[in-house]
Enzyme design. Structure first.
Site, PDB file in Angstrom:
ATOM      1  CD  GLU A  55      -3.043  -1.086   2.446  1.00  0.00           C
ATOM      2  OE1 GLU A  55      -4.131  -1.838   2.116  1.00  0.00           O
ATOM      3  OE2 GLU A  55      -2.533  -0.453   3.532  1.00  0.00           O
ATOM      4  CD  GLU A  92      -4.294  -5.687   2.701  1.00  0.00           C
ATOM      5  OE1 GLU A  92      -5.171  -4.922   2.951  1.00  0.00           O
ATOM      6  OE2 GLU A  92      -3.248  -5.635   2.691  1.00  0.00           O
TER       7      GLU A  92
END
Length: 660
Positions: free
Chosen positions: A152, A310
């Site tokens: 991320e 995710e």
């Protein structure tokens, strides 16, 4: 971007797995539960740096060896992380210069994650060394399916303002602009006595007495996205060198809460696109935002397979009110992503943590264990995914494109704009929501995309535009356009096009706006066709365009609000709700775009099966009533044949291999 973990037997199903958080006695229970749940892919080691390099230069891989061996023994493949998303305390304590700085000069500390400066040579060298050590150790491991670099990027520290970043920013600016004369012209430094006479005077946009320079702010956004990308590429290149046959990715964050990286540039640098997506819990139509993001990720992937790296089985831990997903929502979320091009669904995480900042974040195995509603639903979808191997690699049909531009987003969110109530993301989502309600599947494309294959192109607030040539060529070739306010306003330097708005698009749209009239907070006005407008109006002249609707009240009563010039529509106001739905429906009808069933999500994927062309209809019913669609074929989840009408129960899903 050409590779995909082809070693996987079908749709990926799994999670982030963190064996380092648990005694090894638990690992055996984990793999047994994974087999029950149909798990075939897990991400391992994302935040394990401190336990892999326990002190500078000393690696301890024994625990990871045992974990990967156990997973391989049970047929579970691994997306192996480089573990560089959070440098360990020994590194940041010994070398505090790796830590990032805020715009106000405060240096951030370790104690959470992403505590690094993207231009730190020391951090980069340490991260690349760890990536190389992992690649050399596990290059031939049977569990290895893909590499997961970092995590991320930019999630918590998208911008660093330290002196080192200042020096790197100046080098980036030299490469972009060439010399100071060009930089001064690009940034408009004649305003407020900002003219630069030496490169040393050029700084990151730190805290200043008033509004910062728009050109400087925009270039710094670009630089920071590029700087993080270079960090990713440094690790990626080592992995490609050592393990050339293993695809490399990193998890994007295409979702409502993040907009800090130009993912069009990033998507060119990964072997396959993967994304993290979490719902906005308090949005009653959060499934529409999910579809928006999934379609955008498919656009980044160029229509090729992508991976949902995710999402959550139920509640997250970081929103103000972390509501749980009701029964069935996790399943619908999985199939909505699948419908829109995902070839796999992973969660954060496998087993819910008992300690740490994310201990109340849901997981495939919750604190309450396997005898739970969540785990039973996990097992149900895992079993269903095993029946859908044939859909892997197929593509998605779409006749409508939506132009999306992160750089226009950055420019439009700066201070000193006409209204703080405008949101690029909200405007794009509002248009997408109207298309979703009409049952239309959407491709997302960058501003320079080839558009000729689409019946309709939607352009929400493309603020930065040097000229209208790509859109004008598309329209001249018979294409249909729907363009909204705050499009074509400025060139890519953020210099406003003189002569009236919408700047570069005036001739194409046949209009000229002489003044913006943003509305007060909470204020609305009406159009003469009954539509309701919030946030934005403008004093528009329909010079060669046909007026579709006008303001019925407010300060601009009688002024055009929606126009059409040939097949190029201009939405000059913040039309919302039923009025926006009606306008989009009219545009779709004129463009000849077929509308789908109301109240359900029905997306068609196409591919090949046994050498023949095949299509699959993936249907997700988010409503409270059963839905029926005209269809013929084999429903793959139930094995039932459908002869004319496909019935999808309220809150249910279906995957139909269609027959002509």
């Amino acid at each position: 971007m050409t590779s995909w973990p082809t070693a996987l037997p079908g749709l990926a199903w799994g999670a982030d797995y963190n064996p380092e958080q648990w005694p090894e006695a638990v690992w055996r229970q984990d793999v047994e539960l994974m087999r029950r749940a149909g798990v075939d892919l897990v991400t391992v080691g994302v935040f394990a740096w401190a336990l892999l390099e326990v002190e500078e230069g000393r690696y301890e891989f024994g625990w990871l060896d045992r974990a990967l061996d156990l997973l391989a023994e049970h047929g579970i493949r691994v997306d192996l992380a480089t573990a560089t998303a959070a440098p360990p305390p020994w590194l940041t304590t010994r070398y505090p210069d790796v830590l990032p700085e805020r715009a106000d000069g405060v240096r951030l500390s370790h104690g959470s994650r992403q505590a690094y400066c993207p231009t730190s040579r020391r951090y980069r060298d340490k991260a690349v060394a760890l990536a190389r050590a992992l690649a050399e150790r596990y290059r031939d491991h049977p569990a290895l399916a893909a590499w997961h670099v970092g995590n991320e990027y930019g999630c918590h520290v998208p911008r660093c303002y330290c002196d080192r970043c200042g020096a790197a920013f100046r080098e980036w600016l030299r490469a972009r602009h060439g010399d100071l004369a060009a930089l001064n012209e690009s940034w408009g430094t004649a305003f407020w006595s900002q003219h630069y006479t030496d490169w040393a005077q050029v700084l990151p946009p730190r805290v200043t007495p008033s509004f910062g320079n728009p050109g400087q702010l925009l270039d710094f956004d670009r630089f920071c996205s590029d700087a993080l990308l270079e960090l990713f590429k440094a690790e990626r290149d080592v992995l490609r060198e050592v393990t050339p046959g293993v695809p490399v990715t990193t998890n994007f964050m295409v979702m409502w809460t993040f907009a800090e990286l130009d993912y069009w540039a990033w998507a060119r640098e990964v072997d396959f696109v993967s994304n993290d997506h979490y719902l906005r819990a308090e949005d009653p139509e959060r499934h529409v935002e999910l579809a928006f993001c999934a379609d955008l990720v498919r656009g980044l992937a160029g229509g090729r397979p992508w991976l949902l790296m995710e999402n959550s089985t139920s509640a997250v831990n970081w929103q103000p009110r972390n509501t749980a997903k009701p029964p069935g929502e996790m399943r619908r979320n999985a199939y909505a992503h699948l419908a829109r091009g995902a070839d796999g669904t992973l969660f954060f995480q496998w087993r819910q943590s008992v300690a740490g900042a994310e201990r109340f974040h849901s997981a495939m195995v919750p604190h309450a264990g396997g005898d739970t509603r969540i785990f039973r639903e996990v097992c149900q979808v895992g079993t269903e995914y095993a029946r859908l191997k044939e859909i892997v690699g197929s593509t998605v049909d779409a006749e409508v494109a939506l132009v999306y531009d992160w750089q226009s987003l950055w420019a439009s969110r700066q201070p000193a704009h006409p209204t703080a109530d405008f949101s690029y993301q909200d405007n794009a989502l509002a248009l997408y929501r109207a298309l979703w309600r009409a049952g239309v599947t959407v491709d997302f494309v960058p501003p320079d995309a080839e558009l000729s294959g689409y019946r309709l192109v939607v352009v929400p607030s493309l603020y930065l535009m040097d000229d209208a040539e790509p859109l004008a060529s598309y329209a001249a070739g018979g294409g249909h356009l729907l363009v909204t306010y705050l499009s074509g306003i400025a060139d890519r330097r953020d210099h406003v096009h003189p002569g009236g708005y919408p700047g570069a698009l005036r001739e194409l749209l046949g209009v000229r706006t002489e003044e913006f009239f943003p509305l007060r907070q909470g204020e609305t006005v009406r159009l003469d066709d009954g539509g309701e407008v919030a946030v934005w109006t403008e004093w528009l002249h329909a010079e060669s365009a046909e007026v579709v609707s006008r303001y019925a009240d407010g300060p601009l009563a009688g002024v055009p609000a929606v126009t059409r010039h040939g097949d190029a529509w201009y939405l000059a106001c913040g039309l919302r709700g039923e009025g926006l739905d009606a306008l989009v429906a009219a545009v779709l009808d004129r463009a000849g775009v077929a509308r789908g069933p109301e109240g359900v999500e029905a997306v068609r994927r196409r591919g090949a099966l046994d050498g023949a062309d095949v299509s699959w209809l993936v249907v997700v019913n988010h409503g409270e009533r059963d839905a029926e669609l005209p269809a013929t074929g084999l429903e793959l989840l139930s094995g039932a044949r459908v002869g004319g009408q496909l019935r999808v129960p309220a809150g249910g899903v279906a995957v139909l291999r269609e027959e002509v």
